[in-house]
Design a protein around this motif. Structure first.
Motif, PDB file in Angstrom:
ATOM      1  N   ASN A 170       0.805  -1.220   0.000  1.00  0.00           N
ATOM      2  CA  ASN A 170       0.000   0.000   0.000  1.00  0.00           C
ATOM      3  C   ASN A 170       0.838   1.269   0.000  1.00  0.00           C
ATOM      4  O   ASN A 170       0.720   2.121   0.876  1.00  0.00           O
ATOM      5  CB  ASN A 170      -0.966   0.010   1.179  1.00  0.00           C
ATOM      6  CG  ASN A 170      -1.993  -1.090   1.064  1.00  0.00           C
ATOM      7  OD1 ASN A 170      -2.514  -1.334  -0.010  1.00  0.00           O
ATOM      8  ND2 ASN A 170      -2.268  -1.758   2.163  1.00  0.00           N
ATOM      9  N   VAL A 171       1.690   1.406  -0.994  1.00  0.00           N
ATOM     10  CA  VAL A 171       2.535   2.595  -1.124  1.00  0.00           C
ATOM     11  C   VAL A 171       1.661   3.804  -1.435  1.00  0.00           C
ATOM     12  O   VAL A 171       0.806   3.758  -2.323  1.00  0.00           O
ATOM     13  CB  VAL A 171       3.591   2.391  -2.232  1.00  0.00           C
ATOM     14  CG1 VAL A 171       4.352   3.675  -2.496  1.00  0.00           C
ATOM     15  CG2 VAL A 171       4.540   1.264  -1.846  1.00  0.00           C
ATOM     16  N   GLN A 172       1.898   4.897  -0.693  1.00  0.00           N
ATOM     17  CA  GLN A 172       1.123   6.120  -0.850  1.00  0.00           C
ATOM     18  C   GLN A 172       1.872   7.179  -1.653  1.00  0.00           C
ATOM     19  O   GLN A 172       1.259   7.986  -2.332  1.00  0.00           O
ATOM     20  CB  GLN A 172       0.769   6.694   0.530  1.00  0.00           C
ATOM     21  CG  GLN A 172       0.035   5.715   1.413  1.00  0.00           C
ATOM     22  CD  GLN A 172      -1.301   5.302   0.825  1.00  0.00           C
ATOM     23  OE1 GLN A 172      -2.147   6.139   0.546  1.00  0.00           O
ATOM     24  NE2 GLN A 172      -1.492   4.011   0.614  1.00  0.00           N
ATOM     25  N   GLN A 173       3.206   7.208  -1.510  1.00  0.00           N
ATOM     26  CA  GLN A 173       4.008   8.223  -2.197  1.00  0.00           C
ATOM     27  C   GLN A 173       5.433   7.705  -2.337  1.00  0.00           C
ATOM     28  O   GLN A 173       5.931   6.997  -1.461  1.00  0.00           O
ATOM     29  CB  GLN A 173       4.021   9.527  -1.390  1.00  0.00           C
ATOM     30  CG  GLN A 173       4.852  10.629  -2.032  1.00  0.00           C
ATOM     31  CD  GLN A 173       5.012  11.846  -1.128  1.00  0.00           C
ATOM     32  OE1 GLN A 173       4.495  11.915  -0.031  1.00  0.00           O
ATOM     33  NE2 GLN A 173       5.765  12.810  -1.603  1.00  0.00           N
ATOM     34  N   ILE A 174       6.101   8.071  -3.433  1.00  0.00           N
ATOM     35  CA  ILE A 174       7.516   7.756  -3.633  1.00  0.00           C
ATOM     36  C   ILE A 174       8.252   9.035  -4.008  1.00  0.00           C
ATOM     37  O   ILE A 174       7.751   9.824  -4.814  1.00  0.00           O
ATOM     38  CB  ILE A 174       7.722   6.705  -4.742  1.00  0.00           C
ATOM     39  CG1 ILE A 174       7.118   5.367  -4.328  1.00  0.00           C
ATOM     40  CG2 ILE A 174       9.207   6.537  -5.053  1.00  0.00           C
ATOM     41  CD1 ILE A 174       7.219   4.311  -5.392  1.00  0.00           C
ATOM     42  N   GLN A 175       9.423   9.213  -3.426  1.00  0.00           N
ATOM     43  CA  GLN A 175      10.325  10.300  -3.782  1.00  0.00           C
ATOM     44  C   GLN A 175      11.699   9.688  -4.015  1.00  0.00           C
ATOM     45  O   GLN A 175      12.009   8.622  -3.481  1.00  0.00           O
ATOM     46  CB  GLN A 175      10.424  11.334  -2.653  1.00  0.00           C
ATOM     47  CG  GLN A 175       9.212  12.227  -2.533  1.00  0.00           C
ATOM     48  CD  GLN A 175       9.153  13.263  -3.630  1.00  0.00           C
ATOM     49  OE1 GLN A 175      10.135  13.922  -3.928  1.00  0.00           O
ATOM     50  NE2 GLN A 175       7.986  13.419  -4.222  1.00  0.00           N
ATOM     51  N   ALA A 176      12.543  10.372  -4.788  1.00  0.00           N
ATOM     52  CA  ALA A 176      13.872   9.847  -5.090  1.00  0.00           C
ATOM     53  C   ALA A 176      14.913  10.949  -5.050  1.00  0.00           C
ATOM     54  O   ALA A 176      14.656  12.077  -5.471  1.00  0.00           O
ATOM     55  CB  ALA A 176      13.888   9.192  -6.456  1.00  0.00           C
ATOM     56  N   THR A 177      16.092  10.589  -4.531  1.00  0.00           N
ATOM     57  CA  THR A 177      17.277  11.420  -4.679  1.00  0.00           C
ATOM     58  C   THR A 177      18.019  10.880  -5.889  1.00  0.00           C
ATOM     59  O   THR A 177      17.490  10.065  -6.634  1.00  0.00           O
ATOM     60  CB  THR A 177      18.181  11.358  -3.431  1.00  0.00           C
ATOM     61  OG1 THR A 177      18.731  10.040  -3.322  1.00  0.00           O
ATOM     62  CG2 THR A 177      17.416  11.703  -2.160  1.00  0.00           C
ATOM     63  N   PHE A 229      15.615   5.774  -3.242  1.00  0.00           N
ATOM     64  CA  PHE A 229      14.172   5.946  -3.270  1.00  0.00           C
ATOM     65  C   PHE A 229      13.641   5.848  -1.844  1.00  0.00           C
ATOM     66  O   PHE A 229      14.174   5.094  -1.030  1.00  0.00           O
ATOM     67  CB  PHE A 229      13.504   4.846  -4.095  1.00  0.00           C
ATOM     68  CG  PHE A 229      13.716   4.983  -5.570  1.00  0.00           C
ATOM     69  CD1 PHE A 229      12.844   5.722  -6.339  1.00  0.00           C
ATOM     70  CD2 PHE A 229      14.791   4.352  -6.188  1.00  0.00           C
ATOM     71  CE1 PHE A 229      13.037   5.848  -7.707  1.00  0.00           C
ATOM     72  CE2 PHE A 229      14.995   4.464  -7.544  1.00  0.00           C
ATOM     73  CZ  PHE A 229      14.109   5.221  -8.311  1.00  0.00           C
ATOM     74  N   ALA A 230      12.562   6.572  -1.556  1.00  0.00           N
ATOM     75  CA  ALA A 230      11.868   6.473  -0.278  1.00  0.00           C
ATOM     76  C   ALA A 230      10.373   6.418  -0.557  1.00  0.00           C
ATOM     77  O   ALA A 230       9.867   7.173  -1.392  1.00  0.00           O
ATOM     78  CB  ALA A 230      12.184   7.671   0.610  1.00  0.00           C
ATOM     79  N   TYR A 281      16.948  -3.822   6.775  1.00  0.00           N
ATOM     80  CA  TYR A 281      15.613  -4.227   6.362  1.00  0.00           C
ATOM     81  C   TYR A 281      14.909  -3.176   5.511  1.00  0.00           C
ATOM     82  O   TYR A 281      13.702  -3.007   5.591  1.00  0.00           O
ATOM     83  CB  TYR A 281      14.756  -4.576   7.580  1.00  0.00           C
ATOM     84  CG  TYR A 281      15.421  -5.562   8.490  1.00  0.00           C
ATOM     85  CD1 TYR A 281      15.703  -6.857   8.057  1.00  0.00           C
ATOM     86  CD2 TYR A 281      15.809  -5.197   9.754  1.00  0.00           C
ATOM     87  CE1 TYR A 281      16.344  -7.759   8.881  1.00  0.00           C
ATOM     88  CE2 TYR A 281      16.446  -6.096  10.594  1.00  0.00           C
ATOM     89  CZ  TYR A 281      16.710  -7.369  10.153  1.00  0.00           C
ATOM     90  OH  TYR A 281      17.347  -8.258  10.973  1.00  0.00           O
ATOM     91  N   GLY A 282      15.660  -2.436   4.714  1.00  0.00           N
ATOM     92  CA  GLY A 282      15.058  -1.469   3.820  1.00  0.00           C
ATOM     93  C   GLY A 282      14.551  -0.210   4.493  1.00  0.00           C
ATOM     94  O   GLY A 282      13.806   0.551   3.913  1.00  0.00           O
ATOM     95  N   MET A 283      14.954   0.017   5.732  1.00  0.00           N
ATOM     96  CA  MET A 283      14.506   1.202   6.448  1.00  0.00           C
ATOM     97  C   MET A 283      15.558   2.292   6.357  1.00  0.00           C
ATOM     98  O   MET A 283      16.722   2.020   6.112  1.00  0.00           O
ATOM     99  CB  MET A 283      14.246   0.867   7.927  1.00  0.00           C
ATOM    100  CG  MET A 283      13.132  -0.130   8.121  1.00  0.00           C
ATOM    101  SD  MET A 283      11.561   0.425   7.437  1.00  0.00           S
ATOM    102  CE  MET A 283      11.172   1.749   8.533  1.00  0.00           C
ATOM    103  N   TRP A 288      15.302   2.335  -0.393  1.00  0.00           N
ATOM    104  CA  TRP A 288      16.212   1.411  -1.057  1.00  0.00           C
ATOM    105  C   TRP A 288      17.141   2.216  -1.940  1.00  0.00           C
ATOM    106  O   TRP A 288      16.811   3.298  -2.390  1.00  0.00           O
ATOM    107  CB  TRP A 288      15.457   0.339  -1.830  1.00  0.00           C
ATOM    108  CG  TRP A 288      14.579   0.823  -2.929  1.00  0.00           C
ATOM    109  CD1 TRP A 288      14.882   0.849  -4.259  1.00  0.00           C
ATOM    110  CD2 TRP A 288      13.247   1.347  -2.831  1.00  0.00           C
ATOM    111  NE1 TRP A 288      13.838   1.355  -4.983  1.00  0.00           N
ATOM    112  CE2 TRP A 288      12.815   1.664  -4.130  1.00  0.00           C
ATOM    113  CE3 TRP A 288      12.386   1.586  -1.753  1.00  0.00           C
ATOM    114  CZ2 TRP A 288      11.556   2.204  -4.392  1.00  0.00           C
ATOM    115  CZ3 TRP A 288      11.139   2.124  -2.020  1.00  0.00           C
ATOM    116  CH2 TRP A 288      10.739   2.417  -3.313  1.00  0.00           C
ATOM    117  N   GLY A 289      18.339   1.687  -2.099  1.00  0.00           N
ATOM    118  CA  GLY A 289      19.362   2.365  -2.879  1.00  0.00           C
ATOM    119  C   GLY A 289      20.645   2.486  -2.083  1.00  0.00           C
ATOM    120  O   GLY A 289      20.893   1.697  -1.175  1.00  0.00           O
TER     121      GLY A 289
END
Length: 79
Positions: free
Chosen positions: A2-9, A13-14, A36-38, A25-26
């Motif tokens: 249930n991803v609500q929003q993604i942003q990237a540098t 990615f967050a 654990y991907g946090m 991740w990245g």
């Protein structure tokens, strides 16, 4: 999840999940991956009830439900 929003540098990615938590991740050196991907363990416990994320070159800022802001990533980019 249930991803609500993604942003990237440039290198990370967050994503905000429906429960208000954040996964990344990245490149670990720039605020991604972590355990654990946090996000970085320095901010992981603070990222609850996240409403919005904004990304800079190598850092993120998260706005929480109470109006506070949590940042992580490379310090020279605002993290």
């Amino acid at each position: 999840r249930n991803v609500q929003q993604i942003q990237a540098t440039v290198r990370v990615f967050a994503a905000i999940l429906a429960d208000g938590s954040v996964v990344t991740w990245g490149n670990h050196d720039h605020g991604g991956g972590g355990i654990y991907g946090m996000p970085s363990s320095k901010v992981r416990d603070k990222l609850r009830n996240v409403q919005q994320i904004k990304a800079a070159l190598f850092a993120f800022a998260a706005i929480l439900a109470d109006g506070s802001v949590v940042t992580w990533g490379t310090a020279t980019s605002g993290g």
